[in-house]
Every structure is written in structure tokens, then in C-alpha cells.
Motif scaffolding. Sequence first.
Motif, PDB file in Angstrom:
ATOM      1  N   ASP A 460      30.931  19.181 -11.531  1.00 50.18           N
ATOM      2  CA  ASP A 460      32.011  18.649 -12.150  1.00 50.18           C
ATOM      3  C   ASP A 460      31.799  17.597 -13.126  1.00 50.18           C
ATOM      4  OD1 ASP A 460      32.265  19.987  -9.633  1.00 50.18           O
ATOM      5  OD2 ASP A 460      34.244  19.416  -9.607  1.00 50.18           O
ATOM      6  N   SER A 461      30.991  16.640 -12.546  1.00 48.70           N
ATOM      7  CA  SER A 461      30.699  15.265 -13.414  1.00 48.70           C
ATOM      8  C   SER A 461      30.032  15.637 -14.745  1.00 48.70           C
ATOM      9  CB  SER A 461      29.740  14.180 -12.559  1.00 48.70           C
ATOM     10  OG  SER A 461      30.396  14.087 -11.366  1.00 48.70           O
ATOM     11  N   ALA A 462      29.187  16.254 -14.515  1.00 54.70           N
ATOM     12  CA  ALA A 462      28.437  16.820 -15.949  1.00 54.70           C
ATOM     13  C   ALA A 462      29.566  17.648 -17.022  1.00 54.70           C
ATOM     14  CB  ALA A 462      27.409  18.068 -15.651  1.00 54.70           C
ATOM     15  N   ALA A 463      30.209  18.640 -16.349  1.00 56.57           N
ATOM     16  CA  ALA A 463      31.298  19.055 -17.358  1.00 56.57           C
ATOM     17  C   ALA A 463      32.148  18.212 -17.716  1.00 56.57           C
ATOM     18  CB  ALA A 463      32.128  20.185 -16.735  1.00 56.57           C
ATOM     19  N   ARG A 464      32.830  17.226 -17.035  1.00 52.34           N
ATOM     20  CA  ARG A 464      33.673  16.137 -17.232  1.00 52.34           C
ATOM     21  C   ARG A 464      33.248  15.379 -18.333  1.00 52.34           C
ATOM     22  NH1 ARG A 464      37.781  15.438 -13.669  1.00 52.34           N
ATOM     23  NH2 ARG A 464      38.870  13.665 -15.642  1.00 52.34           N
ATOM     24  N   THR A 465      32.138  14.825 -18.174  1.00 49.57           N
ATOM     25  CA  THR A 465      31.373  13.973 -19.107  1.00 49.57           C
ATOM     26  C   THR A 465      31.139  14.720 -20.605  1.00 49.57           C
ATOM     27  OG1 THR A 465      29.235  14.098 -18.438  1.00 49.57           O
ATOM     28  CG2 THR A 465      30.331  12.555 -17.445  1.00 49.57           C
ATOM     29  N   LEU A 466      31.053  15.965 -20.541  1.00 49.43           N
ATOM     30  CA  LEU A 466      30.696  16.798 -21.662  1.00 49.43           C
ATOM     31  C   LEU A 466      32.050  17.119 -22.428  1.00 49.43           C
ATOM     32  CD1 LEU A 466      27.869  18.943 -20.488  1.00 49.43           C
ATOM     33  CD2 LEU A 466      27.508  17.116 -22.341  1.00 49.43           C
ATOM     34  N   GLY A 467      33.259  16.526 -21.838  1.00 48.18           N
ATOM     35  CA  GLY A 467      34.525  16.759 -22.683  1.00 48.18           C
ATOM     36  C   GLY A 467      35.403  17.581 -22.116  1.00 48.18           C
ATOM     37  N   ALA A 468      35.096  18.115 -20.945  1.00 47.88           N
ATOM     38  CA  ALA A 468      35.875  19.203 -20.557  1.00 47.88           C
ATOM     39  C   ALA A 468      37.066  18.596 -19.604  1.00 47.88           C
ATOM     40  CB  ALA A 468      35.238  20.358 -19.763  1.00 47.88           C
ATOM     41  N   ARG A 469      38.467  19.188 -19.541  1.00 53.77           N
ATOM     42  CA  ARG A 469      39.277  18.737 -18.769  1.00 53.77           C
ATOM     43  C   ARG A 469      39.284  19.333 -17.453  1.00 53.77           C
ATOM     44  NH1 ARG A 469      43.891  16.590 -20.555  1.00 53.77           N
ATOM     45  NH2 ARG A 469      45.125  18.006 -19.485  1.00 53.77           N
ATOM     46  N   PRO A 470      39.960  18.938 -16.635  1.00 48.86           N
ATOM     47  CA  PRO A 470      39.644  19.520 -15.264  1.00 48.86           C
ATOM     48  C   PRO A 470      39.961  20.891 -15.310  1.00 48.86           C
ATOM     49  CG  PRO A 470      40.916  17.370 -14.955  1.00 48.86           C
ATOM     50  CD  PRO A 470      40.409  17.686 -16.383  1.00 48.86           C
ATOM     51  N   SER A 471      41.000  21.372 -15.933  1.00 58.47           N
ATOM     52  CA  SER A 471      41.471  22.870 -16.217  1.00 58.47           C
ATOM     53  C   SER A 471      40.363  23.536 -16.716  1.00 58.47           C
ATOM     54  CB  SER A 471      42.659  23.020 -16.589  1.00 58.47           C
ATOM     55  OG  SER A 471      42.641  22.400 -17.799  1.00 58.47           O
ATOM     56  N   LYS A 472      39.709  23.006 -17.736  1.00 56.77           N
ATOM     57  CA  LYS A 472      38.644  23.648 -18.387  1.00 56.77           C
ATOM     58  C   LYS A 472      37.627  23.743 -17.517  1.00 56.77           C
ATOM     59  CE  LYS A 472      35.810  24.130 -22.407  1.00 56.77           C
ATOM     60  NZ  LYS A 472      34.691  23.517 -23.081  1.00 56.77           N
ATOM     61  N   THR A 473      37.195  22.713 -16.809  1.00 57.56           N
ATOM     62  CA  THR A 473      36.083  22.790 -15.896  1.00 57.56           C
ATOM     63  C   THR A 473      36.099  23.846 -15.063  1.00 57.56           C
ATOM     64  OG1 THR A 473      36.014  20.506 -16.329  1.00 57.56           O
ATOM     65  CG2 THR A 473      34.538  21.439 -14.327  1.00 57.56           C
ATOM     66  N   LEU A 474      37.339  24.021 -14.354  1.00 57.47           N
ATOM     67  CA  LEU A 474      37.702  25.152 -13.416  1.00 57.47           C
ATOM     68  C   LEU A 474      37.391  26.410 -13.954  1.00 57.47           C
ATOM     69  CD1 LEU A 474      38.758  26.194 -10.608  1.00 57.47           C
ATOM     70  CD2 LEU A 474      40.905  25.853 -11.558  1.00 57.47           C
ATOM     71  N   LEU A 475      37.824  26.738 -15.100  1.00 59.46           N
ATOM     72  CA  LEU A 475      37.765  27.987 -15.651  1.00 59.46           C
ATOM     73  C   LEU A 475      36.476  28.193 -16.395  1.00 59.46           C
ATOM     74  CD1 LEU A 475      41.165  28.233 -17.565  1.00 59.46           C
ATOM     75  CD2 LEU A 475      40.341  29.473 -15.584  1.00 59.46           C
ATOM     76  N   SER A 476      35.685  27.203 -16.842  1.00 59.70           N
ATOM     77  CA  SER A 476      34.474  27.594 -17.447  1.00 59.70           C
ATOM     78  C   SER A 476      33.134  27.172 -16.746  1.00 59.70           C
ATOM     79  CB  SER A 476      34.366  26.836 -18.931  1.00 59.70           C
ATOM     80  OG  SER A 476      34.419  25.538 -18.521  1.00 59.70           O
TER      81      SER A 476
END
Lengths: 563, 357
Positions: A460-476
Amino acid sequence: MTTVGDTARTVLAPVNRRFRLNRWGIFALLVAGMVAVPVLVVFSFVFVPATDVWYHLASTVLSRYVVNTLWLVAGVSIATLVTGVGAAWLVTMCRFPGRGVFEWALLLPMAVPAYAVAYTYAGMLDFAGPVQTMLRDLFGWSRHDYWFPEVRSLGGAFMMLGLVTYPYVYLLTRAAFLEQSVCVLEVSRTLGRGPWNCFLRVALPLARPAIATGLALALMETLSDFGTVQHFAVDTFTTGIFRTWFGLGDPAAAAQLAAILMVFVFAVLFMERWSRRAARYHHTTTRYRPLPGYQLRSWRALLAAGFCLAPILFGFLLPASVLLVWAIETSDTIFTRDFMDLVWHTILLAGVAAAIAVAIAVILAYGNRIGGSRLTTMGSRIASIGYAVPGSVIAVGVLLPFAWIDNSVDAWMHGTFGISTGLLLSGTIVALLFAYLVRFLAISFNTVEASLAKVTPNMDSAARTLGARPSKTLLSVHAPMMWGSLLTAGLLVFVDVMKELPATLIMRPFDFNTLAVRTYELASDEQLAEAAGPALAIVMVGIIPVVLLSAAIARARPGQPPA
Amino acid sequence: MVSLSLENITHAFDGKIAVDNVSLRVDQGEVVCLVGPSGCGKSTTLRIAAGLEEVQQGRVIINDRVVGGDGHHVPPELRGIGLVFQDYALFPHLRVLENVAFGLADDRSGRERRATAQAMLDKVGLGHLVEAFPHTLSGGEQQRVALARALAPKPSLMLMDEPFSGLDIGLRDRIRDDTLSLLKESGTATLLVTHDPEEAMRMADRIALMRDGRLVQEGRPDRLYSYPDGPFCCTFFSNVNELESVVENKSVQTPLGILDARGIVEGSTVNVLIRPEAIHLDETASTGFDPQATVSTTATVVESRVLGPYSLVYVRTVPEGPVFEVRLAGTQAPESGSRCRITLDPSQTFVFPAVSG
């Protein structure tokens, strides 16, 4: 030091996020609230003044309901404990021919709905059935010459329910035995205990929480059962609710019966929660070694194999074969237009319910993960008690508020615009899907949550710091990683919806039949052979998750290399 | 230019203070190592800077913008930072190239993103592995993918949480050097969290030492090593010989000789810390006077072990007295039982007031 900590806590309190809500949290609470409605509605009827019907029920049948329910609970407990724990011990700790097959085959009876097993035994064992006919032909008896046990009885009912629910006890106990690591057992052996002594004094007490959890699940199934007891004419709460609602037309009294049933359910639920908590302290080690296994020979091996074979034979092989024979005998009724409609309706209902249940479970579990406030955790806990609530109780709890909404809307529309809207919700698929959601959300939620927990939070942290919003993190990120579990969750809900009888029976839209309902109707008309077609269809789909579960068991065995 | 500035950060979990009034800044192009024993709050500090934990007290400023505190909370995805984890957290369902391209803005074309990711992977020497899945890579390769993924969106601030501790020792040094040169080349400000003092000394332009949630000392690596503020900083960066003594006549008596009390109050108890390399042995035991050494005495070698690049020698100045660890370069260690003359290097010898209670 304490003073420093205390002042800091008071200063920090306003920004403490524990009770703060974000969008995810609000959603979790909303779902929890909706799922809790049916149970709350049922309990609220305790405060509604009792009707004449209620007094009639109380003075005539109520005590019978209670006594029968208690007998059922006692009988199923003994049957599942002996079968489940015994089989689990044999397959994990002993070596005898066929053990590898029994290990997964012991789960097979889970695939058969209790009512389907009941119909096959009723058909086989009643007076006109093949068994009694054969006995009469063999010995030349006639009707009054001999005694034969009546399967349509209380004893028959708990036998049927025991046959299909013992796998819960078996599954959890087996896992507990495997987790115990040989070390504890070896230590007790070196301290001079024999195998039996080990079993009774070490293994069994250590597995007790797991056994209790398994038993609780088996008893929840028992309390929910409608098809078996209805067919065997054993009066319990589930049949009583059905009869009071439809036969006597008194929803309030039905809800009051449901409330009493819920007291039993909560007792079992409490047992389950308690034992799950206790299980945490019974974990002895995280190091596993292959279990050595006591090699059984000659008559001991035969006895062990017989002990494991019996529940599979009577819980699955025999009923499934009988269904198959009947289905072939009545095959002309199967491939009809009507039957295809049943299949389509069932797939539609179960598919949509599964999709909704998984979607909501994903949002709930993910919201918990990122929102992580105590309120959302509580919300998802509440949302997951539905699995303990019998389908008939949920049906009552959903129909009553829906009917109230329908009537209110209708009255308002009629008064304001002069149009009558009639029934908007009750008696529609929406109401039925909602009931399924209440009952089965826990199944999808637990599966999704367990799978989500396996994804490290660093993802989660990796995706978030790479610019993904929570919903995008969930989907991708999460969704693709959990794909297999999402399918499993959906499949489990699909199968359970397909099997669910009382809720569907009470709530289905007019003229909307499913396989389960059709099975029930045909069996009620004593067309048992004709009921085999739809019942067999249910068993065939129901076997898929059992096979998946068996495969997972064969693969993941702690301490042993994957097969 | 200041890239990251933490101002008076205080953070508690369930009322237990994890970070206590920490202020820290990282300039552009600078590598700052946040170092300390496990549980000292360094990782929490990093997570607060990343926005993975919301600020409870204090402020976080990235590139002159308040991103946390003062009622603001800019979520991590909007902070323009790169983050590398100890376990790398590569997305297992994505190929190496897709992992690196994950953080590249959606407004660019797919081809552009692939090209950028490819270029980044070439830079870390993994251009040939773009189609591989993470689980097929070695630890060192995974680490470099994680670094490439974090650097690809050109963050102004890199945050690294124990990024090398998952690697084999042999590989670690090389990857550390490669990483450092990449970070320097990209000019990004870096905050690196580690529990390994050697790693901090090796990587950092500046080291910030934490203990129990507080910042103990901050400065250039050589400053921290040679001028520790207290016994904790001194013992954190190397083994030391510790003993207790009392200040008398502005000096401190030790079995290895007399040391300057460095202005500590007369009569008070002191902790004396002597680095193993501060003790020089002279086997020839000549009486020649070394003008560099302020104190000297003789000792007996109790035990000696050659560890390769250096040797450990244990000596004792009085029979049954305390044993001191001495570290010598090379393999020419004196044998046990032999007698040596000891000289003490005062620059690696420290005297601190004893902590009362």
C-alpha cells in the motif's frame, strides 16, 4: 515518566484518528447498519404486545419447539463430535490404508444440503422404499410382522444433520492437530504416556478451542435447518416460523418465535467467538515437523478405515448415488423448459448475490485496512454475524420492514397523487438479494479479509508514494493480487445461496422458482424421485468448493513438502 | 535548498510516545541517515515524513509546502516522494518494467512511460530483465528494481527504510555504493533509516542519531564518531572499553593511565570510554618516549585473535584486574603472555559525567 506520557496523551487526543471517519468508514458503518436491521427488527417484536395466535402457540407448541431444538442440538453435538474428532485424529496421527483419500473425502458430505440427504433416506427407508421391500420379500413378512426404525423422526433428523455437518468439526480439529507440532506429543511420549493417553491428555485439550469452533458452526447449520425437520415432521422454530407466517398469517408471532430462536443462535455464536479467542493461546509452536503417525495393522487398520469410510458412505456416496439413480429414472422431467428456467433463475440469483457480496466485502475489508478506526472494525464485526442467523429469521426480519416501507410509500403516494404503488420491495428480487447479503456477507468478508491480510502493508505504502490514490491502489495492486481469493469468495457465496431454502421459499417473487425451492416442493408432494434432478444439480455445483478445499488441504500441509 | 523539514514532530501510539519532539532537515542532494537501535522511533519518523502516518504534533514541510501538521494532511500520493522498503514491496503481479512504470504519471503516453522505465532500469543495470516477474529475481536485483521504481517519477525526496538489510553481506557494500552514486547523480534529497552504524557512516553526508524517540546528536559522520555528545553516541558507533572513575586534580585515573577530566566537576564520578583502537601496543617495550602519547603503562596480553584485516588483543594491566579490548591493524598480534608497553590515544578516549541513578 508516567506524567510525561499522560500529558502527551491529553494533548494528542484531539487528533487521535481512532474514531475519525472517512468515506470508507462511513460505508462500513452503513453496511453494518443495514445488515443488522433484520436481527434488530426481529428482537424489537419482543416488545410488541402478544396476539391471540402467540398465546395459542405458547400454550400448545412452544414447549415442543424448545424440547425438539434441544434434542437436535444434543444429538448433532454427539454425532459430529464423535465422527469429526475421531476421524481427524485417525487421519492426522495414524497410518492405515486409504488414509490419503479419507483425508479429503471426509469433506464431501458438505456438498450435499441436509434436506437432500433427508429426502434420499426417506425414500430409501420408508415402508414402500427399497430396503423395507427387500426385507419383506426376503423373509416373507407383511406390514405388521416386523419393526423398522422410523426415519421421519427426531432421531432421523439429527442423524441427517450430523451426517452433513460433521465436516466442520473434522476440518477444524484436523487443522488443530496438525498445528500441535509433534514436539508436544513426542515430549509426552518420552514422559511415559502411551498413544491413547497422549490423545486424551495432550492433543485433545490443546485442540479444544478448535473443536468448539467446529461444533458451533455445525450447530448453526442445525438451528438454521428447515428442509429436513419440515420433511421429517419434527416441529422446531424454523418450521414454526414458516407455519405461523403463512399458515396463521401472523407476522408478529412469527417474529417473536424468531426472537426465541435467536437466543439459541446467540448462545452458539458466543461459544464460537469465545473458542476462537481461546485458540490463540493454544498455539504451541510455529515450527512444524512431519507427523510420524502410528502405523496401524490388521484389524486396527480395518477398524480405522471403517470408521472413516462410514460417514463418507452414508453422508455422500449413498445419497448422491440414490439421487443419481432417481434422476436417471425421471430424466424425462429434467431437460424440460421448466427445468432450464430453474437453472437459469438459480444461476442468476446466486451469481448476482455472489458479485454483490464480494464487492461489498472488498470495500469493507479495504476500508478497514486503510481507515482502520475502531468504529469501522466494529461495523464489520456486526456485519459478519449474519452467517449465524437462520434464513427463516432473516426472511422475517427483512420482510417486515420492507412491507412497512411499501405500505408507507403506497399510502403517501395514494394520498398525495392518487396513485397506488403497491409492493415496491417486498416480494421482489431486491428483497431476496438483500436477505442473501445479510446471511452470506460474512463468508465473502472473511475470505477477502484473510487474503488482504496476506498483502504486506508496504505494498500500500509503495503504491501510495508512487502517486496512486487509495481506490487506484485497490484496483491496480490489491485486486489483481487477490484475484484467486475473490473468485473463491464468490464461489462460496454462490453455492450457499444455491442451497439456501427457507429464505428463498419465503421471499421469492411470485412464480419465481429455484432449484432448491423446486426440490422442496416436489419432496413435499412425496415426488421424491422427481426431486432428485434439481437436488443433484445443487450437489454437483456444491461439490466444486469442496474439491477446491480438499486440494488446498492436500497442498498446504504444515511441515511437509507440497505434494 | 531545504527539501524536507520536520519541525517538532511528536507522535504517540495508544498514549505511548514513539517520536518525541524531533526536528530534522534534509537539503537537496544530501543524504541524511536516521540511525538508532530498533524501536527508537526512526521508522515512525520516516513514515510521518512520507505521509503514511498523520502528523499528531509538529509540522512536515516538503519543498517549502506544509504537507502535514497545522491541520493539513497531504496524502502520500500527492507528496512527490520516493520510498524504498526493507522488503522492497515489489508488486508481484507486475513485470519489472510495469513495476517501474507504475509511478509514472498517467497523462504520459504508454510508450513514453515504458521508455522512461526502460531508461531507469538500464541505469541500475537491469535493462535485460524488464520482462521478468519480481519473484524470479535475486535479492540484489529486487533491491535495484525497487530503487529504480522509486526514482523513476523523479521525486524531490527519497525515503529509504532499511533498504539494504535484506541483502547478503558480500553484496551489500557494492549495492550501497551503486545506490549512493545514483542518488547523488539524481540530486534528490535522501532520508535513509538504518540500525547499522557502519552503513550510516558509509552512506551519510549527515547522521541523525535517535534514541527512545528523541534526537540525540546530529552531524557529519566523522564529527559524531570523534566528538560524541555522550556515552550512548560513543558506544553506538563502536565497541568500547568502559570503566568508572572519579575526578581528582582535574584528571581521571585509569588502569591504562591518567586522562584529562575535561572540565568535569572535581570529585564527581565519571564514565571513561576507551575505543579498542585507542590503545596502542608496543611489544619491544622500549623505554623510548612517544611525544604524541599523553599516558602510557605496561600490560600483559591475556588472549589474542587474528580476525583477518585486524586483530583483537585482550590485555590486563594488573593481575586479576579488568581486561581491555585492543584492536590492531593487520595480523601481527602479540602472543598471549607477552608483555607490552601501552600508549593511549586521547582522541579516541572519552570521559563523561556518570549518569546518576
